[in-house]
Design a protein around this motif. Sequence first.
Motif, PDB file in Angstrom:
ATOM      1  N   VAL A 152      20.987   0.652  -8.369  1.00 13.91           N
ATOM      2  CA  VAL A 152      19.716   0.561  -9.110  1.00 13.91           C
ATOM      3  C   VAL A 152      19.110   1.949  -9.289  1.00 13.91           C
ATOM      4  O   VAL A 152      18.598   2.282 -10.365  1.00 13.91           O
ATOM      5  CB  VAL A 152      18.739  -0.396  -8.395  1.00 13.91           C
ATOM      6  CG1 VAL A 152      17.346  -0.289  -8.969  1.00 13.91           C
ATOM      7  CG2 VAL A 152      19.241  -1.817  -8.477  1.00 13.91           C
ATOM      8  N   GLY A 153      19.176   2.771  -8.257  1.00 12.00           N
ATOM      9  CA  GLY A 153      18.640   4.127  -8.358  1.00 12.00           C
ATOM     10  C   GLY A 153      19.375   4.961  -9.396  1.00 12.00           C
ATOM     11  O   GLY A 153      18.763   5.693 -10.170  1.00 12.00           O
ATOM     12  N   VAL A 175       0.836  -1.202   0.000  1.00 15.15           N
ATOM     13  CA  VAL A 175       0.000   0.000   0.000  1.00 15.15           C
ATOM     14  C   VAL A 175       0.874   1.257   0.000  1.00 15.15           C
ATOM     15  O   VAL A 175       0.609   2.215  -0.739  1.00 15.15           O
ATOM     16  CB  VAL A 175      -0.968  -0.011   1.205  1.00 15.15           C
ATOM     17  CG1 VAL A 175      -1.600   1.350   1.433  1.00 15.15           C
ATOM     18  CG2 VAL A 175      -2.038  -1.065   1.012  1.00 15.15           C
ATOM     19  N   VAL A 176       1.932   1.254   0.783  1.00 13.59           N
ATOM     20  CA  VAL A 176       2.832   2.416   0.818  1.00 13.59           C
ATOM     21  C   VAL A 176       3.509   2.599  -0.538  1.00 13.59           C
ATOM     22  O   VAL A 176       3.571   3.717  -1.069  1.00 13.59           O
ATOM     23  CB  VAL A 176       3.875   2.262   1.949  1.00 13.59           C
ATOM     24  CG1 VAL A 176       4.970   3.296   1.831  1.00 13.59           C
ATOM     25  CG2 VAL A 176       3.196   2.364   3.302  1.00 13.59           C
ATOM     26  N   PHE A 177       4.006   1.518  -1.112  1.00 10.16           N
ATOM     27  CA  PHE A 177       4.673   1.619  -2.406  1.00 10.16           C
ATOM     28  C   PHE A 177       3.696   2.060  -3.498  1.00 10.16           C
ATOM     29  O   PHE A 177       4.026   2.903  -4.336  1.00 10.16           O
ATOM     30  CB  PHE A 177       5.335   0.294  -2.776  1.00 10.16           C
ATOM     31  CG  PHE A 177       6.144   0.364  -4.031  1.00 10.16           C
ATOM     32  CD1 PHE A 177       7.333   1.061  -4.074  1.00 10.16           C
ATOM     33  CD2 PHE A 177       5.712  -0.277  -5.184  1.00 10.16           C
ATOM     34  CE1 PHE A 177       8.082   1.129  -5.239  1.00 10.16           C
ATOM     35  CE2 PHE A 177       6.453  -0.216  -6.348  1.00 10.16           C
ATOM     36  CZ  PHE A 177       7.643   0.499  -6.371  1.00 10.16           C
ATOM     37  N   ALA A 178       2.495   1.499  -3.504  1.00  9.85           N
ATOM     38  CA  ALA A 178       1.497   1.893  -4.503  1.00  9.85           C
ATOM     39  C   ALA A 178       1.127   3.362  -4.339  1.00  9.85           C
ATOM     40  O   ALA A 178       0.956   4.076  -5.331  1.00  9.85           O
ATOM     41  CB  ALA A 178       0.252   1.016  -4.383  1.00  9.85           C
ATOM     42  N   GLY A 179       1.032   3.834  -3.104  1.00  6.22           N
ATOM     43  CA  GLY A 179       0.749   5.254  -2.873  1.00  6.22           C
ATOM     44  C   GLY A 179       1.850   6.157  -3.386  1.00  6.22           C
ATOM     45  O   GLY A 179       1.585   7.215  -3.970  1.00  6.22           O
ATOM     46  N   LEU A 180       3.089   5.748  -3.183  1.00  3.65           N
ATOM     47  CA  LEU A 180       4.213   6.547  -3.691  1.00  3.65           C
ATOM     48  C   LEU A 180       4.249   6.566  -5.216  1.00  3.65           C
ATOM     49  O   LEU A 180       4.492   7.609  -5.830  1.00  3.65           O
ATOM     50  CB  LEU A 180       5.529   6.004  -3.137  1.00  3.65           C
ATOM     51  CG  LEU A 180       5.764   6.229  -1.645  1.00  3.65           C
ATOM     52  CD1 LEU A 180       7.011   5.487  -1.182  1.00  3.65           C
ATOM     53  CD2 LEU A 180       5.873   7.710  -1.337  1.00  3.65           C
ATOM     54  N   VAL A 181       4.001   5.412  -5.838  1.00  2.00           N
ATOM     55  CA  VAL A 181       3.989   5.350  -7.307  1.00  2.00           C
ATOM     56  C   VAL A 181       2.834   6.187  -7.855  1.00  2.00           C
ATOM     57  O   VAL A 181       2.998   6.931  -8.830  1.00  2.00           O
ATOM     58  CB  VAL A 181       3.895   3.882  -7.793  1.00  2.00           C
ATOM     59  CG1 VAL A 181       3.645   3.808  -9.284  1.00  2.00           C
ATOM     60  CG2 VAL A 181       5.157   3.133  -7.429  1.00  2.00           C
ATOM     61  N   TYR A 182       1.669   6.089  -7.235  1.00  2.00           N
ATOM     62  CA  TYR A 182       0.516   6.866  -7.685  1.00  2.00           C
ATOM     63  C   TYR A 182       0.774   8.363  -7.532  1.00  2.00           C
ATOM     64  O   TYR A 182       0.476   9.154  -8.424  1.00  2.00           O
ATOM     65  CB  TYR A 182      -0.732   6.457  -6.903  1.00  2.00           C
ATOM     66  CG  TYR A 182      -1.975   7.201  -7.323  1.00  2.00           C
ATOM     67  CD1 TYR A 182      -2.617   6.872  -8.509  1.00  2.00           C
ATOM     68  CD2 TYR A 182      -2.505   8.218  -6.548  1.00  2.00           C
ATOM     69  CE1 TYR A 182      -3.755   7.544  -8.910  1.00  2.00           C
ATOM     70  CE2 TYR A 182      -3.635   8.904  -6.941  1.00  2.00           C
ATOM     71  CZ  TYR A 182      -4.257   8.565  -8.119  1.00  2.00           C
ATOM     72  OH  TYR A 182      -5.375   9.237  -8.522  1.00  2.00           O
ATOM     73  N   ASN A 193      25.595  -3.391   2.113  1.00  2.00           N
ATOM     74  CA  ASN A 193      25.355  -4.054   0.832  1.00  2.00           C
ATOM     75  C   ASN A 193      23.993  -3.660   0.257  1.00  2.00           C
ATOM     76  O   ASN A 193      23.865  -3.414  -0.945  1.00  2.00           O
ATOM     77  CB  ASN A 193      25.457  -5.568   0.995  1.00  2.00           C
ATOM     78  CG  ASN A 193      25.617  -6.285  -0.318  1.00  2.00           C
ATOM     79  OD1 ASN A 193      25.836  -5.673  -1.346  1.00  2.00           O
ATOM     80  ND2 ASN A 193      25.499  -7.599  -0.276  1.00  2.00           N
ATOM     81  N   SER A 194      22.988  -3.583   1.091  1.00  2.00           N
ATOM     82  CA  SER A 194      21.655  -3.178   0.630  1.00  2.00           C
ATOM     83  C   SER A 194      21.671  -1.740   0.129  1.00  2.00           C
ATOM     84  O   SER A 194      21.040  -1.418  -0.884  1.00  2.00           O
ATOM     85  CB  SER A 194      20.636  -3.309   1.761  1.00  2.00           C
ATOM     86  OG  SER A 194      20.547  -4.634   2.196  1.00  2.00           O
ATOM     87  N   THR A 195      22.402  -0.885   0.819  1.00  2.00           N
ATOM     88  CA  THR A 195      22.512   0.505   0.392  1.00  2.00           C
ATOM     89  C   THR A 195      23.238   0.610  -0.944  1.00  2.00           C
ATOM     90  O   THR A 195      22.829   1.375  -1.827  1.00  2.00           O
ATOM     91  CB  THR A 195      23.251   1.335   1.456  1.00  2.00           C
ATOM     92  OG1 THR A 195      22.564   1.205   2.702  1.00  2.00           O
ATOM     93  CG2 THR A 195      23.330   2.795   1.069  1.00  2.00           C
ATOM     94  N   GLY A 196      24.307  -0.148  -1.106  1.00  2.00           N
ATOM     95  CA  GLY A 196      25.039  -0.123  -2.374  1.00  2.00           C
ATOM     96  C   GLY A 196      24.207  -0.598  -3.538  1.00  2.00           C
ATOM     97  O   GLY A 196      24.232   0.000  -4.624  1.00  2.00           O
ATOM     98  N   ILE A 197      23.452  -1.661  -3.339  1.00  2.00           N
ATOM     99  CA  ILE A 197      22.596  -2.167  -4.412  1.00  2.00           C
ATOM    100  C   ILE A 197      21.480  -1.174  -4.716  1.00  2.00           C
ATOM    101  O   ILE A 197      21.156  -0.922  -5.877  1.00  2.00           O
ATOM    102  CB  ILE A 197      22.046  -3.558  -4.043  1.00  2.00           C
ATOM    103  CG1 ILE A 197      23.176  -4.577  -4.113  1.00  2.00           C
ATOM    104  CG2 ILE A 197      20.889  -3.958  -4.948  1.00  2.00           C
ATOM    105  CD1 ILE A 197      22.806  -5.963  -3.687  1.00  2.00           C
ATOM    106  N   GLY A 252      15.466   2.982  -6.428  1.00  2.34           N
ATOM    107  CA  GLY A 252      16.596   2.621  -5.571  1.00  2.34           C
ATOM    108  C   GLY A 252      16.179   2.311  -4.144  1.00  2.34           C
ATOM    109  O   GLY A 252      16.648   1.346  -3.542  1.00  2.34           O
ATOM    110  N   ALA A 253      15.273   3.123  -3.607  1.00  7.46           N
ATOM    111  CA  ALA A 253      14.792   2.874  -2.244  1.00  7.46           C
ATOM    112  C   ALA A 253      14.015   1.562  -2.166  1.00  7.46           C
ATOM    113  O   ALA A 253      14.150   0.804  -1.196  1.00  7.46           O
ATOM    114  CB  ALA A 253      13.924   4.035  -1.775  1.00  7.46           C
ATOM    115  N   ALA A 254      13.200   1.284  -3.177  1.00  7.93           N
ATOM    116  CA  ALA A 254      12.409   0.052  -3.182  1.00  7.93           C
ATOM    117  C   ALA A 254      13.302  -1.177  -3.262  1.00  7.93           C
ATOM    118  O   ALA A 254      13.126  -2.139  -2.490  1.00  7.93           O
ATOM    119  CB  ALA A 254      11.422   0.070  -4.345  1.00  7.93           C
ATOM    120  N   VAL A 255      14.277  -1.174  -4.157  1.00  9.14           N
ATOM    121  CA  VAL A 255      15.155  -2.335  -4.302  1.00  9.14           C
ATOM    122  C   VAL A 255      16.056  -2.481  -3.081  1.00  9.14           C
ATOM    123  O   VAL A 255      16.290  -3.595  -2.606  1.00  9.14           O
ATOM    124  CB  VAL A 255      15.969  -2.237  -5.609  1.00  9.14           C
ATOM    125  CG1 VAL A 255      17.048  -3.290  -5.670  1.00  9.14           C
ATOM    126  CG2 VAL A 255      15.048  -2.358  -6.800  1.00  9.14           C
ATOM    127  N   GLY A 256      16.555  -1.372  -2.544  1.00 11.02           N
ATOM    128  CA  GLY A 256      17.363  -1.442  -1.337  1.00 11.02           C
ATOM    129  C   GLY A 256      16.579  -1.991  -0.155  1.00 11.02           C
ATOM    130  O   GLY A 256      17.092  -2.791   0.636  1.00 11.02           O
TER     131      GLY A 256
END
Length: 135
Positions: free
Chosen positions: A118-119, A64-71, A110-114, A94-98
């Motif tokens: 991606v971002g 729901v949070v991600f869909a709200g941000l995309v919308y 490692n999560s921040t680097g990835i 980048g935030a979503a993939v991290g």
Amino acid sequence: MAAPAATPARHHRGAHRVQVPGSTLSWAVPLFLGAFFGFYAGFLRRTGTAVSWWDVLFGVVAGVVFAGLVYGLGRIQGAMIQEVRAISYGALAGAAVGFLHSLTGDSVLNSTGIGLAVGLATGVASFYVFHTREP
């Protein structure tokens, strides 16, 4: 021979550029992406155990949070210049993939680097698309 009469030039807008605020596409894409993101986040949080209600709730909230941000980004993208729009898409991707990578239990570094990689790639690719396809 007489000169041809001047006819007014017609400008056609492509169907991909027309955005109607209440159209199906304005909410269908964020809904699909949010459902996929939420399902995947809940799956990653499960860590090989039986599915619990907390995993389902976590996935629903994340989706729901991600869909709200995309919308929200889709609603305001027309008011942004190309550079800011590309940075916004890059930051969201980048935030979503991290975040999803951090659910695997890997290190924060490692999560921040990835997420940064991606971002950056998404921002550069979206800037290229915006710069070459828009006047």
